[in-house]
Design a protein around this motif. Structure first.
Motif, PDB file in Angstrom:
ATOM      1  N   LYS A 154      22.062  96.842  74.073  1.00 22.97           N
ATOM      2  CA  LYS A 154      20.974  95.875  73.994  1.00 22.97           C
ATOM      3  C   LYS A 154      20.758  95.411  72.551  1.00 22.97           C
ATOM      4  O   LYS A 154      21.001  96.152  71.604  1.00 22.97           O
ATOM      5  CB  LYS A 154      19.681  96.494  74.536  1.00 22.97           C
ATOM      6  N   LYS A 155      20.295  94.178  72.402  1.00 20.80           N
ATOM      7  CA  LYS A 155      19.943  93.665  71.085  1.00 20.80           C
ATOM      8  C   LYS A 155      18.736  94.460  70.601  1.00 20.80           C
ATOM      9  O   LYS A 155      17.680  94.427  71.240  1.00 20.80           O
ATOM     10  CB  LYS A 155      19.629  92.171  71.166  1.00 20.80           C
ATOM     11  N   HIS A 156      18.893  95.133  69.490  1.00 22.73           N
ATOM     12  CA  HIS A 156      17.824  96.025  69.034  1.00 22.73           C
ATOM     13  C   HIS A 156      17.968  96.228  67.531  1.00 22.73           C
ATOM     14  O   HIS A 156      19.001  96.707  67.049  1.00 22.73           O
ATOM     15  CB  HIS A 156      17.942  97.370  69.764  1.00 22.73           C
ATOM     16  N   GLY A 157      16.907  95.840  66.805  1.00 21.09           N
ATOM     17  CA  GLY A 157      16.965  95.920  65.356  1.00 21.09           C
ATOM     18  C   GLY A 157      16.873  94.522  64.774  1.00 21.09           C
ATOM     19  O   GLY A 157      16.189  93.654  65.309  1.00 21.09           O
ATOM     20  N   GLN A 158      17.572  94.277  63.683  1.00 21.29           N
ATOM     21  CA  GLN A 158      17.550  92.971  63.029  1.00 21.29           C
ATOM     22  C   GLN A 158      18.666  92.076  63.578  1.00 21.29           C
ATOM     23  O   GLN A 158      19.788  92.532  63.789  1.00 21.29           O
ATOM     24  CB  GLN A 158      17.723  93.132  61.519  1.00 21.29           C
ATOM     25  N   GLY A 159      18.326  90.807  63.794  1.00 19.34           N
ATOM     26  CA  GLY A 159      19.355  89.903  64.282  1.00 19.34           C
ATOM     27  C   GLY A 159      18.917  88.459  64.219  1.00 19.34           C
ATOM     28  O   GLY A 159      17.752  88.144  63.938  1.00 19.34           O
ATOM     29  N   MET A 160      19.876  87.576  64.508  1.00 14.06           N
ATOM     30  CA  MET A 160      19.587  86.139  64.547  1.00 14.06           C
ATOM     31  C   MET A 160      20.156  85.554  65.827  1.00 14.06           C
ATOM     32  O   MET A 160      21.342  85.705  66.108  1.00 14.06           O
ATOM     33  CB  MET A 160      20.173  85.424  63.336  1.00 14.06           C
ATOM     34  N   PHE A 161      19.290  84.882  66.593  1.00 11.67           N
ATOM     35  CA  PHE A 161      19.709  84.222  67.827  1.00 11.67           C
ATOM     36  C   PHE A 161      19.632  82.721  67.609  1.00 11.67           C
ATOM     37  O   PHE A 161      18.627  82.208  67.126  1.00 11.67           O
ATOM     38  CB  PHE A 161      18.805  84.629  68.992  1.00 11.67           C
ATOM     39  N   THR A 162      20.702  82.029  67.988  1.00 13.89           N
ATOM     40  CA  THR A 162      20.740  80.573  67.907  1.00 13.89           C
ATOM     41  C   THR A 162      20.906  80.020  69.315  1.00 13.89           C
ATOM     42  O   THR A 162      21.834  80.412  70.034  1.00 13.89           O
ATOM     43  CB  THR A 162      21.907  80.101  67.025  1.00 13.89           C
ATOM     44  N   TRP A 163      20.020  79.111  69.710  1.00 13.28           N
ATOM     45  CA  TRP A 163      20.088  78.521  71.042  1.00 13.28           C
ATOM     46  C   TRP A 163      20.981  77.280  71.037  1.00 13.28           C
ATOM     47  O   TRP A 163      21.317  76.744  69.978  1.00 13.28           O
ATOM     48  CB  TRP A 163      18.686  78.163  71.529  1.00 13.28           C
ATOM     49  N   ALA A 164      21.329  76.824  72.221  1.00  9.88           N
ATOM     50  CA  ALA A 164      22.232  75.679  72.357  1.00  9.88           C
ATOM     51  C   ALA A 164      21.660  74.414  71.722  1.00  9.88           C
ATOM     52  O   ALA A 164      22.414  73.564  71.240  1.00  9.88           O
ATOM     53  CB  ALA A 164      22.543  75.433  73.833  1.00  9.88           C
ATOM     54  N   ASP A 165      20.314  74.288  71.689  1.00  8.08           N
ATOM     55  CA  ASP A 165      19.708  73.083  71.117  1.00  8.08           C
ATOM     56  C   ASP A 165      19.533  73.163  69.607  1.00  8.08           C
ATOM     57  O   ASP A 165      19.001  72.239  68.983  1.00  8.08           O
ATOM     58  CB  ASP A 165      18.363  72.788  71.785  1.00  8.08           C
ATOM     59  N   GLY A 166      19.959  74.285  69.000  1.00  8.62           N
ATOM     60  CA  GLY A 166      19.860  74.444  67.548  1.00  8.62           C
ATOM     61  C   GLY A 166      18.664  75.237  67.082  1.00  8.62           C
ATOM     62  O   GLY A 166      18.545  75.555  65.888  1.00  8.62           O
ATOM     63  N   SER A 167      17.747  75.560  67.984  1.00  6.54           N
ATOM     64  CA  SER A 167      16.609  76.406  67.609  1.00  6.54           C
ATOM     65  C   SER A 167      17.111  77.794  67.236  1.00  6.54           C
ATOM     66  O   SER A 167      18.121  78.262  67.776  1.00  6.54           O
ATOM     67  CB  SER A 167      15.623  76.520  68.780  1.00  6.54           C
ATOM     68  N   THR A 168      16.406  78.467  66.310  1.00  8.53           N
ATOM     69  CA  THR A 168      16.842  79.792  65.860  1.00  8.53           C
ATOM     70  C   THR A 168      15.670  80.753  65.755  1.00  8.53           C
ATOM     71  O   THR A 168      14.525  80.346  65.534  1.00  8.53           O
ATOM     72  CB  THR A 168      17.527  79.724  64.480  1.00  8.53           C
ATOM     73  N   TYR A 169      16.002  82.018  65.923  1.00  7.68           N
ATOM     74  CA  TYR A 169      15.037  83.091  65.630  1.00  7.68           C
ATOM     75  C   TYR A 169      15.760  84.132  64.797  1.00  7.68           C
ATOM     76  O   TYR A 169      16.858  84.576  65.144  1.00  7.68           O
ATOM     77  CB  TYR A 169      14.516  83.749  66.901  1.00  7.68           C
ATOM     78  N   GLN A 170      15.135  84.519  63.702  1.00  8.96           N
ATOM     79  CA  GLN A 170      15.693  85.570  62.856  1.00  8.96           C
ATOM     80  C   GLN A 170      14.613  86.604  62.604  1.00  8.96           C
ATOM     81  O   GLN A 170      13.528  86.290  62.121  1.00  8.96           O
ATOM     82  CB  GLN A 170      16.199  85.013  61.531  1.00  8.96           C
ATOM     83  N   GLY A 171      14.934  87.849  62.975  1.00  5.22           N
ATOM     84  CA  GLY A 171      13.953  88.900  62.787  1.00  5.22           C
ATOM     85  C   GLY A 171      14.259  90.115  63.628  1.00  5.22           C
ATOM     86  O   GLY A 171      15.426  90.450  63.852  1.00  5.22           O
ATOM     87  N   GLU A 172      13.199  90.742  64.127  1.00  2.00           N
ATOM     88  CA  GLU A 172      13.346  91.995  64.858  1.00  2.00           C
ATOM     89  C   GLU A 172      13.484  91.780  66.365  1.00  2.00           C
ATOM     90  O   GLU A 172      12.837  90.900  66.936  1.00  2.00           O
ATOM     91  CB  GLU A 172      12.144  92.897  64.580  1.00  2.00           C
ATOM     92  N   PHE A 173      14.323  92.631  66.977  1.00  2.00           N
ATOM     93  CA  PHE A 173      14.494  92.661  68.427  1.00  2.00           C
ATOM     94  C   PHE A 173      14.219  94.074  68.917  1.00  2.00           C
ATOM     95  O   PHE A 173      14.468  95.051  68.207  1.00  2.00           O
ATOM     96  CB  PHE A 173      15.926  92.276  68.819  1.00  2.00           C
ATOM     97  N   ASN A 174      13.727  94.161  70.154  1.00  2.00           N
ATOM     98  CA  ASN A 174      13.469  95.461  70.763  1.00  2.00           C
ATOM     99  C   ASN A 174      13.973  95.425  72.205  1.00  2.00           C
ATOM    100  O   ASN A 174      13.371  94.774  73.060  1.00  2.00           O
ATOM    101  CB  ASN A 174      11.969  95.784  70.727  1.00  2.00           C
ATOM    102  N   GLU A 175      15.100  96.083  72.453  1.00  2.00           N
ATOM    103  CA  GLU A 175      15.700  96.147  73.788  1.00  2.00           C
ATOM    104  C   GLU A 175      15.815  94.760  74.416  1.00  2.00           C
ATOM    105  O   GLU A 175      15.309  94.490  75.494  1.00  2.00           O
ATOM    106  CB  GLU A 175      14.903  97.099  74.689  1.00  2.00           C
ATOM    107  N   ASN A 176      16.480  93.877  73.705  1.00  2.00           N
ATOM    108  CA  ASN A 176      16.785  92.494  74.129  1.00  2.00           C
ATOM    109  C   ASN A 176      15.619  91.527  73.995  1.00  2.00           C
ATOM    110  O   ASN A 176      15.779  90.315  74.206  1.00  2.00           O
ATOM    111  CB  ASN A 176      17.304  92.437  75.576  1.00  2.00           C
TER     112      ASN A 176
END
Length: 252
Positions: A154-176
């Motif tokens: 599972k995504k857990h800890g620090q990470g960056m998610f980029t969506w198909a439309d270009g939106s992004t989130y960078q920061g903490e994840f907890n079990e996805n």
């Protein structure tokens, strides 16, 4: 499969054979461990119905060293073996077309490896007992991606998610889930930086609109909730109280 439950063997699965031809011969690399005294045997039918061709521990029915195994459905593993299990570098082509190329420990993906799905999704990174574990990069056919930490699949800890439309989130994840501190940037220019819970803004945070408007304060369930300071596009600020996204009172 026949009505009586008998499995029809498909060792020469054309899809697997085609993928292998595209990939080319597997590169075994250097010997990962001392295999001891071994002997080579042509294709042998195993008790589980799979076929194996390669090296065995001399005088003992234990797969050891380089070898190729093909299951009745045509799935094919090429790589290193130790004590009758996939250990070391190896490549598995599944009957459905998925491919794992990387390191193994006791028949499970373990260490660095790349898993490619037939639909184009892909994960490149570290594994632990068949689960994504450690630093990795996951991409999807629509252009979305995630790069960061994984724990037990599972995504857990620090990470960056980029969506198909270009939106992004960078920061903490907890079990996805997006949870903890992070920055979300929408493709239209909106930005939120602050606390998250279960994929929603919750806690203290700052939301900025493209025209310069800003809200800084408390959030709950993705909406302004509590005391906050609102800044207009012209730069004027006012303190107020919000409830479920609606302002209920100005406090100055």
């Amino acid at each position: 499969m026949l009505p009586d439950g008998t499995v029809i063997a498909n060792y020469d699965n054309p899809d697997v054979i085609s993928i292998r031809e595209q990939l080319g011969d597997f590169d075994y690399g250097s010997q990962p461990q001392d295999t001891g005294r071994v002997e080579y045997k042509e294709m042998v039918l195993l008790e589980n119905g799979a076929k194996y061709e390669g090296f065995w521990l001399y005088g003992v029915g234990i797969r050891q060293g380089q070898g190729i195994q093909i299951w009745p459905d045509g799935s094919m593993y090429e790589g290193w073996w130790k004590d009758n299990k996939a250990n070391g570098k190896g490549r598995l082509i599944h009957a459905d077309g998925d491919i794992y190329d990387g390191y193994w420990k006791d028949d499970k993906a373990h260490g660095y490896g790349i898993y490619s799905h037939l639909d184009g999704a892909r994960y490149e990174g570290y594994w632990k007992e068949d689960k994504q574990h450690g630093d990795g990069l996951e991409t999807w056919p629509d252009g979305a991606s995630y790069k960061g930490d994984y724990v037990e699949g599972k995504k857990h800890g620090q990470g960056m998610f980029t969506w198909a439309d270009g939106s992004t989130y960078q920061g903490e994840f907890n079990e996805n889930n997006i949870e903890g501190q992070g920055v979300y940037k929408w493709s239209d220019g909106r930005v939120y930086q602050g606390e998250w819970k279960n994929n929603k803004m919750e806690g203290y945070g700052v939301f900025v609109w493209p025209d310069g408007r800003k809200y800084e304060g408390e959030w709950k369930n993705g909406k302004q909730h509590g005391i906050g300071v609102y800044t207009s596009a012209s730069g004027k600020t006012k303190k107020g109280q919000w409830s479920e996204g609606k302002r209920v009172a100005w406090l100055n």
